[in-house]
Design a protein around this motif. Structure first.
Motif, PDB file in Angstrom:
ATOM      1  N   ILE A 418      17.508  65.109  55.479  1.00  0.00           N
ATOM      2  CA  ILE A 418      16.875  65.279  54.166  1.00  0.00           C
ATOM      3  C   ILE A 418      17.714  66.247  53.354  1.00  0.00           C
ATOM      4  O   ILE A 418      18.050  67.339  53.822  1.00  0.00           O
ATOM      5  N   TYR A 419      18.049  65.842  52.138  1.00  0.00           N
ATOM      6  CA  TYR A 419      18.754  66.716  51.199  1.00  0.00           C
ATOM      7  C   TYR A 419      17.828  66.905  50.002  1.00  0.00           C
ATOM      8  O   TYR A 419      17.432  65.961  49.339  1.00  0.00           O
ATOM      9  N   HIS A 420      17.443  68.153  49.754  1.00  0.00           N
ATOM     10  CA  HIS A 420      16.461  68.441  48.715  1.00  0.00           C
ATOM     11  C   HIS A 420      17.000  69.509  47.780  1.00  0.00           C
ATOM     12  O   HIS A 420      17.315  70.627  48.207  1.00  0.00           O
ATOM     13  N   SER A 421      17.123  69.188  46.510  1.00  0.00           N
ATOM     14  CA  SER A 421      17.629  70.120  45.520  1.00  0.00           C
ATOM     15  C   SER A 421      16.475  70.630  44.670  1.00  0.00           C
ATOM     16  O   SER A 421      15.767  69.847  44.032  1.00  0.00           O
ATOM     17  N   ALA A 422      16.272  71.936  44.670  1.00  0.00           N
ATOM     18  CA  ALA A 422      15.206  72.555  43.898  1.00  0.00           C
ATOM     19  C   ALA A 422      15.803  73.475  42.842  1.00  0.00           C
ATOM     20  O   ALA A 422      17.026  73.605  42.716  1.00  0.00           O
ATOM     21  N   GLU A 423      14.927  74.163  42.093  1.00  0.00           N
ATOM     22  CA  GLU A 423      15.397  74.994  40.991  1.00  0.00           C
ATOM     23  C   GLU A 423      16.134  76.230  41.493  1.00  0.00           C
ATOM     24  O   GLU A 423      17.155  76.627  40.939  1.00  0.00           O
ATOM     25  N   ARG A 424      15.632  76.835  42.585  1.00  0.00           N
ATOM     26  CA  ARG A 424      16.173  78.106  43.062  1.00  0.00           C
ATOM     27  C   ARG A 424      17.100  77.959  44.264  1.00  0.00           C
ATOM     28  O   ARG A 424      17.846  78.889  44.584  1.00  0.00           O
ATOM     29  N   GLU A 425      17.068  76.829  44.944  1.00  0.00           N
ATOM     30  CA  GLU A 425      17.870  76.630  46.141  1.00  0.00           C
ATOM     31  C   GLU A 425      18.000  75.146  46.444  1.00  0.00           C
ATOM     32  O   GLU A 425      17.269  74.318  45.905  1.00  0.00           O
ATOM     33  N   THR A 426      18.923  74.839  47.322  1.00  0.00           N
ATOM     34  CA  THR A 426      19.083  73.489  47.853  1.00  0.00           C
ATOM     35  C   THR A 426      18.868  73.558  49.353  1.00  0.00           C
ATOM     36  O   THR A 426      19.398  74.457  50.015  1.00  0.00           O
ATOM     37  N   LEU A 427      18.102  72.617  49.878  1.00  0.00           N
ATOM     38  CA  LEU A 427      17.798  72.624  51.306  1.00  0.00           C
ATOM     39  C   LEU A 427      18.279  71.350  51.973  1.00  0.00           C
ATOM     40  O   LEU A 427      18.305  70.278  51.353  1.00  0.00           O
ATOM     41  N   LEU A 428      18.649  71.490  53.229  1.00  0.00           N
ATOM     42  CA  LEU A 428      19.066  70.344  54.011  1.00  0.00           C
ATOM     43  C   LEU A 428      18.446  70.449  55.402  1.00  0.00           C
ATOM     44  O   LEU A 428      18.543  71.490  56.046  1.00  0.00           O
ATOM     45  N   ALA A 429      17.782  69.381  55.821  1.00  0.00           N
ATOM     46  CA  ALA A 429      17.219  69.303  57.177  1.00  0.00           C
ATOM     47  C   ALA A 429      17.941  68.198  57.923  1.00  0.00           C
ATOM     48  O   ALA A 429      18.158  67.107  57.386  1.00  0.00           O
ATOM     49  N   TRP A 430      18.294  68.468  59.171  1.00  0.00           N
ATOM     50  CA  TRP A 430      19.122  67.527  59.938  1.00  0.00           C
ATOM     51  C   TRP A 430      18.652  67.574  61.392  1.00  0.00           C
ATOM     52  O   TRP A 430      18.663  68.616  62.029  1.00  0.00           O
TER      53      TRP A 430
END
Length: 506
Positions: A418-430
């Motif tokens: 999962i690649y998730h781009s938000a306002e304050r950070e970007t997250l990646l779950a693998w």
């Protein structure tokens, strides 16, 4: 008179008998002993938690309504037992409504699971005669909230044992369990607080203190040599992280300690206000055996800093002085080898030299890489970035991790990346067959760059694996019995347990 169950060379004591007329019970609060001298239950409680208390908060106030998560515990009869915020007595009518909902659905042959509204999720969990309710304004899933309620149940079982709770309510359905839990509310408060800030509960894993394998081996060897009959587990803990663990050889492979049990043990220590002296207290580890007590000896080895804690678990309630002698031997060995210096000088995993310009934080849990990870699931993570220094910012990041964890482990649509781009950070779950990874990056990083940095990080973790994780669980033998294998011992013990009517350890 106590019946006992033999397991190899050590003896496991069942819970004490409840004295119905007085409500006395040997919970960890009643028998906690600070100095090994005062064992009078009337002497007071050795467990306390500094910090805010919300027990007397006005339930009609707006501040009470604005808490992000409420937790309630009640009995099947609707008797209030515990509330995270506000006095449970003042909430008796509210808990009565909750029990009415549970009973109404049960009358139709169903079980109430959850209620969803625009900004609240209400989750129910019933375990035996106890009912748990979570009212949450967070983004946590129903399953995550139910898992937290299960931890609260296990914490109560750790104080009373499941057999005792069931027996009490079989005899008296209207029994007020607060009589037995008096003084332990702050332990439950502490558990709920730490579940908001410790990702180990979400990952079902324990965090270890990063330490060179040679230094960890020295500490483990010292623990291995300081043994006495009926000593089953020895732990060394620093800053709420596991440093070393050794166990008795007769603990069978399928009777392993689970991370949940260690979380409960750590929470009991965290909730204790003592700085010097020793604690001697019964504690049940529900996932190891939910009907019997261990007896825990707890002492700090580095007063006045009190960051390195020794925990010895015995099955003999009269073994306090034997445990104290083990502690004396451990202290002497640590002093002669300057062993505590390596613990006090260690730093949490620092990855600044890996060359990851955009990585702020990560959680890494190996999966079935080696046997030791199956024995005790572990994870590692660094200290949080400067962008997540305050408590609210830490909870914000962990809420994002929980959301990613829920999505990637969805029962209806499980994912691997999962690649998730938000306002304050970007997250990646693998998630792969070898590891589970959650990472937080600066907000403008691309997916390609994020995966490239994670690849570098994985190489670094592989290189540092022996430092970041406990790679083997050393064992010792307190009373060797030649010619008798662990398997034979377990078989004869199961037969013995059946004869005495006690549950087996397995």
């Amino acid at each position: 008179m106590h019946k006992s169950e033999n397991r190899g060379s050590w003896e496991f004591q069942p819970e004490e008998t409840l004295i119905e007329d007085s409500g006395e019970f040997p919970s960890c609060l009643a028998q906690a002993d600070l100095n090994g001298q005062n064992k009078d239950p009337s002497a007071g409680c050795a467990v306390d938690v500094p910090g805010p208390s919300y027990q007397n908060e006005d339930i009609m106030s707006e501040s009470w309504r604005q808490h992000r998560k409420h937790v309630f515990v009640l009995s099947e009869a609707g008797k209030p037992i515990y509330s995270r915020y506000g006095n449970e007595e003042a909430l008796s009518s509210t808990m009565g409504v909750m029990m009415a909902l549970v009973s109404f659905v049960q009358a139709g042959g169903n079980t109430i699971q959850s209620i969803f509204s625009d900004n609240r999720t209400v989750v129910f969990l019933q375990n035996g005669p106890l009912v748990f309710v979570s009212v949450s304004a967070t983004r946590q899933s129903e399953q995550q909230l139910r898992s937290e309620l299960l931890h609260v149940y296990h914490q109560i079982v750790s104080l009373l044992t499941q057999a005792s709770i069931n027996r009490i309510f079989e005899c008296r359905k209207n029994y007020d369990l607060r009589r037995l839990l008096f003084g332990s509310e702050k332990i439950l408060d502490s558990l709920l607080d730490v579940m908001d800030s410790d990702p180990g509960f979400m990952l079902s894993a324990v965090q270890c203190l990063p330490l060179p394998s040679s230094s960890r081996d020295v500490l483990s060897q010292i623990l291995q040599k300081a043994v006495t009959p009926n000593l089953v587990f020895s732990f060394l803990i620093a800053n709420n992280r596991l440093v070393s663990i050794v166990q008795e050889k007769t603990v069978l492979e399928d009777a392993r300690l689970k991370p949940s049990d260690l979380h409960l043990l750590f929470n009991l220590i965290r909730a204790s206000a003592f700085q010097a002296g020793e604690i001697w207290t019964p504690i049940c580890l529900p996932l190891f055996n939910h009907d019997c007590y261990f007896y825990a000896y707890v002492a700090y080895l580095d007063p006045p800093e009190c960051t390195v804690c020794l925990v010895l678990l015995s099955t003999d309630k009269e073994a306090f002085y034997a445990m104290a002698e083990c502690k004396r031997k451990i202290e002497e060995a640590f002093a002669s080898q300057n062993a505590l210096q390596c613990v006090s000088n260690t730093q949490m995993s620092c990855f600044d030299d890996v060359g990851l310009a955009n990585l702020r934080h990560f959680l890494y849990k190996p999966s079935n890489v080696q046997e030791h990870h199956r024995q005790l699931p572990q994870f590692t993570c660094p200290e949080m970035d400067v962008a997540y220094r305050t408590q609210d910012e830490k909870i914000h990041l962990l809420d994002l991790y929980r959301n990613m964890h829920n999505r990637i482990h969805s029962t209806s649509r499980p994912l691997k990346l999962i690649y998730h781009s938000a306002e304050r950070e970007t997250l990646l779950a693998w998630v792969t067959s070898k590891f589970e990874m959650y990472a937080c990056f600066t907000p403008l990083i691309t997916k390609k760059s994020a995966i490239s940095e994670l690849t570098k990080l994985l190489r670094w973790i592989k290189k540092e694996e022996d430092r970041l994780f406990i790679c083997n669980l050393p064992k010792y033998s307190t009373t060797p019995q030649p010619g008798r294998s662990s398997t034979d011992r377990g078989r004869s013990d199961r037969q013995s347990a059946s004869d005495t009517g006690l549950l087996s350890l397995l």
